[in-house]
Design an enzyme around this catalytic site. Structure first.
Site, mmCIF file in Angstrom:
data_model
loop_
_atom_site.group_PDB
_atom_site.id
_atom_site.type_symbol
_atom_site.label_atom_id
_atom_site.label_comp_id
_atom_site.label_asym_id
_atom_site.label_seq_id
_atom_site.Cartn_x
_atom_site.Cartn_y
_atom_site.Cartn_z
ATOM 1 N N HIS A 16 1.093 -1.141 -0.223
ATOM 2 C CA HIS A 16 0.099 0.001 -0.143
ATOM 3 C C HIS A 16 0.928 1.240 0.004
ATOM 4 C CE1 HIS A 16 -3.662 2.213 1.988
ATOM 5 N NE2 HIS A 16 -3.086 2.863 1.155
ATOM 6 N N HIS A 196 -9.603 0.818 -1.078
ATOM 7 C CA HIS A 196 -9.524 1.514 0.239
ATOM 8 C C HIS A 196 -10.836 1.621 0.773
ATOM 9 C CE1 HIS A 196 -5.841 3.220 -1.096
ATOM 10 N NE2 HIS A 196 -5.790 4.022 -0.436
ATOM 11 N N GLU A 199 -11.215 3.734 5.902
ATOM 12 C CA GLU A 199 -10.190 4.571 6.486
ATOM 13 C C GLU A 199 -10.906 5.801 7.375
ATOM 14 O OE1 GLU A 199 -8.085 6.738 3.469
ATOM 15 O OE2 GLU A 199 -6.260 7.232 4.700
HETATM 16 N N1 HPA Z 1 -6.601 7.488 1.137
HETATM 17 C C1 HPA Z 1 -7.271 7.584 0.232
HETATM 18 N N2 HPA Z 1 -6.469 8.165 -1.069
HETATM 19 C C2 HPA Z 1 -5.435 8.210 -0.780
HETATM 20 C C3 HPA Z 1 -4.655 8.020 0.048
HETATM 21 C C4 HPA Z 1 -5.370 7.653 0.998
HETATM 22 O O1 HPA Z 1 -4.778 7.579 2.078
HETATM 23 N N3 HPA Z 1 -3.273 8.565 -0.422
HETATM 24 C C5 HPA Z 1 -3.325 8.689 -1.530
HETATM 25 N N4 HPA Z 1 -4.651 8.832 -2.039
HETATM 26 ZN ZN ZN Z 2 -3.622 4.781 0.545
#
Ligand code: HPA
Ligand code: ZN
Length: 333
Positions: A16, A196, A199
């Site tokens: 990642h 993703h 988060e």
């Molecule tokens: N999250 C989502 N998009 C992203 C990230 C991240 O941490 N880093 C670069 N693009």
């Molecule tokens: Zn990322």
């Protein structure tokens, strides 16, 4: 930062890393000058001083601003080569690297320029440093699915240069279900799928990534722990999570590293891995991310093993890396 020699010598896989997030202020300034791109920062220090983020969007605004200096094939080569040099020096043996083509094509930089620069660096890095790597094309989720579909169309002449698709950028209010069709098409082309999720978005987005996008890894996944049933499922399915401790701290996903959920993830039987995300912006590459959490040697070995196990490389390569890791664990440092 002084890193424990055991971590420094540990063979690692990085799963990642956004290549545009490895753009260090020094290279940003050098490329701005080389390409005559005007920046609102007068010096490297002024740029670095702007690296204080309140959340993901606050970071992304600067991330997209920074990548404006990338215009030519050589720029993408230099960017990736700088990453490989650092990664190799930290004993990263295998890297699966995200890139954001829409961040470039949207500014008029052709897809070909991006992919050819990154590919040339991958080939040179394997020859020079012995580091193996692959590219994963990420769709920007703040844009719509039609834009992602066009990006996939544009990428098809270079289908053999990347191994999978991912989903990144602003998560809140942009659930995985919005990208179900483009992911289905990508998977139909034999591409691997990651996204993703969790988060900043809720546990439900992690579930959507699994059920609708049919991903093979979850990037971040922190918020999955809010949902006991989902957590049990992730453990049962041995679904890898690519966790990024320093990113979580810098983007205020966790208030303090001592409260980082990684240990809870391991306790609940999740296949967590350690990664750097956007190392130039978040204060560290792989070693610093491993060092951030005061892990035992056993936990450190488990996380490194998970990284190689969760990689998309062929089984023989994976076994070779895992054996080297086990030998290292036995000999110590
Ligand atoms: N999250 C989502 N998009 C992203 C990230 C991240 O941490 N880093 C670069 N693009
Ligand atoms: Zn990322």
């Amino acid at each position: 930062m002084n890193v424990d020699p055991f971590i420094a010598g540990l063979p690692k896989a990085e799963l990642h890393i956004h290549i545009e997030g490895s753009l260090e202020p020094e290279l940003t300034m050098a490329l701005a000058e080389r390409n005559k791109v005007a920046l609102r920062f007068g010096s490297i220090d002024a740029l670095r001083a702007a690296y204080r983020f309140s959340d993901l969007q606050d970071f992304l605004d600067l991330y997209y601003e920074g990548m404006r200096v990338l215009l030519h094939e050589q720029d993408f080569y230099d960017l990736a080569m700088a990453y490989f040099r650092k990664a190799a020096a930290q004993n990263v043996r295998h890297a699966e690297i995200f890139f954001d083509p829409q961040g470039h094509t949207g500014r008029g930089v052709p897809f070909k320029t991006v992919i050819e620069g990154l590919t040339r660096a991958r080939v040179d890095a394997e020859r020079r440093f012995g580091i193996t790597s692959a590219l994963i094309l990420c769709f920007l989720r703040h844009l719509d699915e039609a834009d992602a579909e066009r990006t996939l169309d544009e990428a098809l002449p270079w289908r053999d240069r990347f191994i999978g698709v991912g989903l990144d950028s602003s998560e809140k209010g942009r659930p995985p279900r919005l990208f179900e069709r483009v992911f289905a098409r990508a998977r139909g082309l034999g591409l691997r799928a990651v996204a993703h999720a969790g988060e900043e978005g809720p546990a439900g987005y992690v579930r959507e990534a699994l059920d609708l996008l049919k991903v093979e890894r979850i990037d971040h996944g922190n918020r999955a722990l809010d949902d006991a049933e989902l957590t049990a499922r992730l453990a049962r399915e041995r679904m890898p999570l690519t966790v990024c401790p320093l990113s979580n701290l810098r983007l205020c996903v966790v208030p303090d590293l001592k409260d980082h959920p990684l240990r809870r993830m391991l306790d609940r039987g999740l296949t967590a891995t350690i990664n750097s995300d956007d190392p130039a912006y978040f204060g560290g590459y792989m070693n610093e991310n491993f060092a951030a959490l005061s892990l035992s040697r056993e936990e450190t070995m488990t996380l490194a093993r998970n990284g190689f196990r969760a990689a998309f490389c062929d089984e023989a390569t994976k076994q070779r890396h895992l054996e080297a890791l086990d030998d290292y664990g036995l000999s110590g440092a």
